[in-house]
Scaffold this motif. Structure first.
Motif, PDB file in Angstrom:
ATOM      1  N   GLU A 205      39.605  50.455  42.595  1.00  0.00           N
ATOM      2  CA  GLU A 205      38.801  51.820  42.638  1.00  0.00           C
ATOM      3  C   GLU A 205      38.531  52.452  43.791  1.00  0.00           C
ATOM      4  O   GLU A 205      38.226  51.589  44.827  1.00  0.00           O
ATOM      5  CB  GLU A 205      37.679  51.662  41.701  1.00  0.00           C
ATOM      6  N   ILE A 206      38.447  53.657  43.899  1.00  0.00           N
ATOM      7  CA  ILE A 206      38.219  54.464  45.147  1.00  0.00           C
ATOM      8  C   ILE A 206      36.960  55.222  44.562  1.00  0.00           C
ATOM      9  O   ILE A 206      37.007  55.791  43.497  1.00  0.00           O
ATOM     10  CB  ILE A 206      39.269  55.671  45.465  1.00  0.00           C
ATOM     11  N   THR A 207      35.775  55.253  45.538  1.00  0.00           N
ATOM     12  CA  THR A 207      34.458  56.087  45.002  1.00  0.00           C
ATOM     13  C   THR A 207      34.676  57.354  45.667  1.00  0.00           C
ATOM     14  O   THR A 207      34.912  57.493  46.790  1.00  0.00           O
ATOM     15  CB  THR A 207      33.441  55.117  45.300  1.00  0.00           C
ATOM     16  N   ARG A 208      33.593  58.487  44.945  1.00  0.00           N
ATOM     17  CA  ARG A 208      33.524  59.664  45.831  1.00  0.00           C
ATOM     18  C   ARG A 208      32.503  59.436  46.935  1.00  0.00           C
ATOM     19  O   ARG A 208      32.474  60.161  47.818  1.00  0.00           O
ATOM     20  CB  ARG A 208      32.859  60.400  44.852  1.00  0.00           C
ATOM     21  N   ARG A 209      32.003  58.228  46.955  1.00  0.00           N
ATOM     22  CA  ARG A 209      31.317  57.833  48.412  1.00  0.00           C
ATOM     23  C   ARG A 209      32.034  57.498  49.445  1.00  0.00           C
ATOM     24  O   ARG A 209      31.601  57.580  50.719  1.00  0.00           O
ATOM     25  CB  ARG A 209      30.065  56.774  48.115  1.00  0.00           C
ATOM     26  N   GLY A 210      33.256  57.380  49.226  1.00  0.00           N
ATOM     27  CA  GLY A 210      34.268  57.204  50.201  1.00  0.00           C
ATOM     28  C   GLY A 210      34.550  55.833  50.452  1.00  0.00           C
ATOM     29  O   GLY A 210      34.725  55.233  51.742  1.00  0.00           O
ATOM     30  N   SER A 211      34.333  54.827  49.532  1.00  0.00           N
ATOM     31  CA  SER A 211      34.581  53.259  49.473  1.00  0.00           C
ATOM     32  C   SER A 211      35.411  53.141  48.760  1.00  0.00           C
ATOM     33  O   SER A 211      36.060  54.012  47.575  1.00  0.00           O
ATOM     34  CB  SER A 211      33.319  52.635  49.346  1.00  0.00           C
ATOM     35  N   ALA A 212      36.430  51.734  48.845  1.00  0.00           N
ATOM     36  CA  ALA A 212      37.179  51.207  47.849  1.00  0.00           C
ATOM     37  C   ALA A 212      36.697  49.947  47.421  1.00  0.00           C
ATOM     38  O   ALA A 212      36.045  49.297  48.190  1.00  0.00           O
ATOM     39  CB  ALA A 212      38.535  50.982  48.719  1.00  0.00           C
ATOM     40  N   LYS A 213      36.822  49.848  46.138  1.00  0.00           N
ATOM     41  CA  LYS A 213      36.356  48.443  45.615  1.00  0.00           C
ATOM     42  C   LYS A 213      37.792  47.636  45.376  1.00  0.00           C
ATOM     43  O   LYS A 213      38.751  48.179  44.909  1.00  0.00           O
ATOM     44  CB  LYS A 213      35.775  48.781  44.241  1.00  0.00           C
ATOM     45  N   PHE A 214      37.503  46.378  45.752  1.00  0.00           N
ATOM     46  CA  PHE A 214      38.912  45.786  45.734  1.00  0.00           C
ATOM     47  C   PHE A 214      38.957  44.644  44.624  1.00  0.00           C
ATOM     48  O   PHE A 214      37.942  44.516  43.715  1.00  0.00           O
ATOM     49  CB  PHE A 214      39.212  44.746  46.975  1.00  0.00           C
ATOM     50  N   MET A 215      40.074  44.124  43.963  1.00  0.00           N
ATOM     51  CA  MET A 215      40.146  43.278  42.862  1.00  0.00           C
ATOM     52  C   MET A 215      39.264  41.890  43.004  1.00  0.00           C
ATOM     53  O   MET A 215      38.572  41.582  42.109  1.00  0.00           O
ATOM     54  CB  MET A 215      41.627  42.776  42.795  1.00  0.00           C
ATOM     55  N   ASP A 216      38.894  41.630  44.438  1.00  0.00           N
ATOM     56  CA  ASP A 216      38.095  40.289  44.526  1.00  0.00           C
ATOM     57  C   ASP A 216      36.653  40.741  44.718  1.00  0.00           C
ATOM     58  O   ASP A 216      35.708  39.752  44.958  1.00  0.00           O
ATOM     59  CB  ASP A 216      38.449  39.601  45.918  1.00  0.00           C
ATOM     60  N   GLY A 217      36.297  41.825  44.320  1.00  0.00           N
ATOM     61  CA  GLY A 217      34.933  42.300  44.207  1.00  0.00           C
ATOM     62  C   GLY A 217      34.553  43.003  45.606  1.00  0.00           C
ATOM     63  O   GLY A 217      33.135  43.541  45.434  1.00  0.00           O
TER      64      GLY A 217
ATOM     65  N   ILE B  63      44.121  43.734  62.179  1.00  0.00           N
ATOM     66  CA  ILE B  63      44.531  44.206  60.817  1.00  0.00           C
ATOM     67  C   ILE B  63      43.903  43.199  59.975  1.00  0.00           C
ATOM     68  O   ILE B  63      44.236  41.948  59.805  1.00  0.00           O
ATOM     69  CB  ILE B  63      46.064  44.218  60.689  1.00  0.00           C
ATOM     70  N   GLU B  64      43.137  43.795  58.601  1.00  0.00           N
ATOM     71  CA  GLU B  64      42.371  43.020  57.871  1.00  0.00           C
ATOM     72  C   GLU B  64      43.180  43.015  56.528  1.00  0.00           C
ATOM     73  O   GLU B  64      43.647  44.202  56.210  1.00  0.00           O
ATOM     74  CB  GLU B  64      40.978  43.422  57.518  1.00  0.00           C
ATOM     75  N   VAL B  65      43.619  41.987  56.109  1.00  0.00           N
ATOM     76  CA  VAL B  65      44.320  41.992  54.806  1.00  0.00           C
ATOM     77  C   VAL B  65      43.532  42.107  53.677  1.00  0.00           C
ATOM     78  O   VAL B  65      42.624  41.067  53.238  1.00  0.00           O
ATOM     79  CB  VAL B  65      45.287  40.652  54.691  1.00  0.00           C
ATOM     80  N   MET B  66      43.829  42.903  52.678  1.00  0.00           N
ATOM     81  CA  MET B  66      42.848  42.996  51.502  1.00  0.00           C
ATOM     82  C   MET B  66      43.823  42.843  50.250  1.00  0.00           C
ATOM     83  O   MET B  66      44.796  43.100  50.255  1.00  0.00           O
ATOM     84  CB  MET B  66      42.329  44.469  51.413  1.00  0.00           C
ATOM     85  N   GLU B  67      43.020  42.579  49.158  1.00  0.00           N
ATOM     86  CA  GLU B  67      43.698  42.385  47.834  1.00  0.00           C
ATOM     87  C   GLU B  67      43.870  43.787  47.247  1.00  0.00           C
ATOM     88  O   GLU B  67      43.372  44.680  47.685  1.00  0.00           O
ATOM     89  CB  GLU B  67      42.740  41.437  46.772  1.00  0.00           C
ATOM     90  N   GLY B  68      44.340  43.841  45.910  1.00  0.00           N
ATOM     91  CA  GLY B  68      44.846  45.257  45.456  1.00  0.00           C
ATOM     92  C   GLY B  68      43.512  45.917  45.299  1.00  0.00           C
ATOM     93  O   GLY B  68      42.341  45.302  45.374  1.00  0.00           O
ATOM     94  N   VAL B  69      43.651  47.250  45.294  1.00  0.00           N
ATOM     95  CA  VAL B  69      42.460  48.329  45.089  1.00  0.00           C
ATOM     96  C   VAL B  69      42.332  48.372  43.661  1.00  0.00           C
ATOM     97  O   VAL B  69      43.167  48.707  42.890  1.00  0.00           O
ATOM     98  CB  VAL B  69      42.700  49.609  45.560  1.00  0.00           C
TER      99      VAL B  69
END
Ligand SMILES: Cc1cc2nc3c(=O)[nH]c(=O)nc-3n(C[C@H](O)[C@H](O)[C@H](O)COP(=O)(O)OP(=O)(O)OC[C@H]3O[C@@H](n4cnc5c(N)ncnc54)[C@H](O)[C@@H]3O)c2cc1C
Ligand SMILES: NC(=O)C1=CN([C@@H]2O[C@H](COP(=O)(O)OP(=O)(O)OC[C@H]3O[C@@H](n4cnc5c(N)ncnc54)[C@H](OP(=O)(O)O)[C@@H]3O)[C@@H](O)[C@H]2O)C=CC1
Ligand SMILES: O=C(O)C(=O)Cc1c[nH]c2ccccc12
Length: 401
Positions: free
Chosen positions: A303-315, A295-301
């Motif tokens: 933005e979600i993109t229409r390409r199917g990716s998520a951009k996180f607070m840490d870049g 399980i990978e822990v990620m920072e806040g999201v």
């Protein structure tokens, strides 16, 4: 062709006086109040929007869910769990207990009755409770719609354009639907942790968003429930001291969670639970999957993109096949209960525990204590006693004056 009936005539045809309390919701809380009333010979009418009792448990929980407090903290008044139940019953066992509970007390709720409005009529001294097909009048209104009536759906920029499925944990059943997928799990409460763990079992790759801080405690220490130990210690020691001890034990058994990206809140777990209602995570295996990197822990999201990716607070930016919102639940009381200031704008009683069960003019709230079934039981006993006292000083529920 006759003219359509006037509004008042229509209402007249579908209205009924209930000689006893109207209870809204047939979850554990509504059933517990009905049972405690029946114990003293008072019948009630339960209105339930779905078509079964305990609908949260039957329809909105995942397959692998087990109680994570020992069973004696999760039973309702007047009827214990069967002897052969394990220490931590499965959701199916809990549901079967609830079914037997309703049967034992012959509680038959009216199903498919969604309460859309309820208000007190000062002229008649009765509560007017409206569902899609009828209006009910009663001297007492018991709100038992729960703290988890509706899912919380966060607003994350771009989420609506995500090409894959986006679901809330209330509709998640099993990781089998997510086999081998990259899954973004938003939220790290008990649901987020347990869904992430379940996903691991199906070889999915969960990424769990932790935007804030979280307390993770072991479910058990040396074979004893952490929750039970805390309750015992609280009889002797102040909360702050018990919290310190819990954190010592947690660090000893789980190691530092901070280095895994799970920062602890400054306030201790019980103090935080009491102040904000935020439940600590009781670990049933997710932590070891975080340690191993499954399980990978990620920072806040961001933005979600229409390409199917998520951009996180840490870049960082990562691609996902599905998104699971483990963002919790909210009360729905403000949407239907009108003309009272007993509840806050988020639908919780204003008076803190243990005083949030009784309002004015025959209004009651059961199961809004943020203390699970334990709180429900305490409320149900108090409410039934209060109503039974009034019932006894009246004839057939009417003031004898
Ligand atoms: C995944 C999960 C696990 C949990 N595990 C535990 C646990 O192990 N131990 C514990 O003590 N607690 C646990 N809880 C807390 C849980 O809230 C309680 O166990 C319990 O379900 C609360 O009962 P309730 O009757 O107050 O609310 P609910 O069970 O939510 O029942 C409320 C009922 O009201 C109905 N309703 C809502 N609005 C309306 C309306 N307008 N008109 C008519 N009917 C309406 C709903 O359909 C529902 O059937 C858990 C919660 C979740 C989400
Ligand atoms: N086995 C069991 O007995 C289980 C019991 N439960 C119980 O059910 C209840 C509900 O639990 P749960 O569904 O986990 O809900 P919770 O409310 O406990 O947790 C919601 C989580 O979502 C996060 N969150 C909310 N909005 C966002 C956002 N926009 N972005 C990122 N994160 C967000 C919160 O973070 P933040 O803190 O930052 O707001 C928090 O981590 C609890 O009482 C829980 O204990 C649940 C599962 C299993
Ligand atoms: O699991 C839940 O949501 C509960 O409500 C159970 C519960 C009641 N009080 C608590 C304190 C700490 C952890 C869980 C609970």
């Amino acid at each position: 062709m006759g003219s359509p009936p006037r509004h008042e005539e229509e209402e007249e045809a579908n209205s009924q006086f209930v000689n006893g309390p109207v209870i809204v919701g047939a979850g554990p809380s509504g059933l517990a109040v009905a049972a405690c009333l029946l114990e003293h010979g008072v019948s009630s009418l339960i209105l339930e929007r779905s078509d079964c009792i305990a609908s949260l448990w039957q329809e909105k929980t995942y397959d692998r869910l087990k109680l994570h407090l020992p069973k004696h903290f999760c039973q309702l008044p007047l009827l214990s769990f069967p002897q052969n139940f394990p220490k931590y019953p499965t959701k199916y066992q809990f549901i079967s207990y609830m079914e037997s509970y309703a049967k034992h007390f012959s509680i038959g709720p009216k199903f498919k009755q969604s309460v859309s409005r309820a208000e007190y009529d000062f002229v008649t001294g009765l509560w007017r409770v409206q569902t899609q097909d009828s209006v009910y009048y009663s001297r007492w209104l018991v709100v038992a719609t729960g703290e988890n009536a509706e899912p919380v759906i966060p607003e994350i920029p771009g989420m609506e354009s995500f090409p894959g499925p986006v679901i809330h944990t209330s509709v998640y059943k099993s990781g089998s639907e997510f086999r081998n997928q990259r899954v973004l799990v938003v939220g790290c409460g008990n649901s987020g942790m347990e869904v992430s763990l379940d996903l691991c079992r199906y070889n999915a790759s969960p990424h769990m968003v932790v935007r804030n801080s979280v307390h993770v405690l072991p479910r058990e220490v040396f074979g004893l429930s952490t929750f039970a130990i805390a309750i015992e210690l609280l009889k002797w020691l102040p909360i702050k001291v018990v919290d310190k001890l819990l954190l010592l034990v947690a660090n000893f058994t789980l190691g530092s969670t901070e280095r895994l990206g799970l920062r602890r809140p400054k306030t201790g777990p019980i103090e935080l639970k009491n102040a904000t209602g935020k439940t600590p995570v009781l670990d049933v295996g997710a932590l070891s999957q975080i340690k191993s990197g499954r399980i990978e822990v990620m920072e806040g999201v961001r933005e979600i993109t229409r390409r199917g990716s998520a951009k996180f607070m840490d870049g960082q930016e990562k691609e996902f096949d599905s998104i699971i919102l483990a963002t919790g639940y909210k009360s729905n009381v403000p949407t239907w209960l009108k003309g009272t200031d007993f509840f806050t704008e988020v639908g919780m009683p204003k008076a803190p525990f243990p005083n949030g069960w009784k309002g004015e003019n025959g209004l009651y709230a059961v199961g809004f204590t943020r203390r699970g079934i334990l709180g429900t039981s305490s409320d149900a006993v108090n409410i039934a006693r209060d109503i039974v006292d009034q019932w006894r000083t009246t004839t057939n529920g009417w003031k004898s004056s």
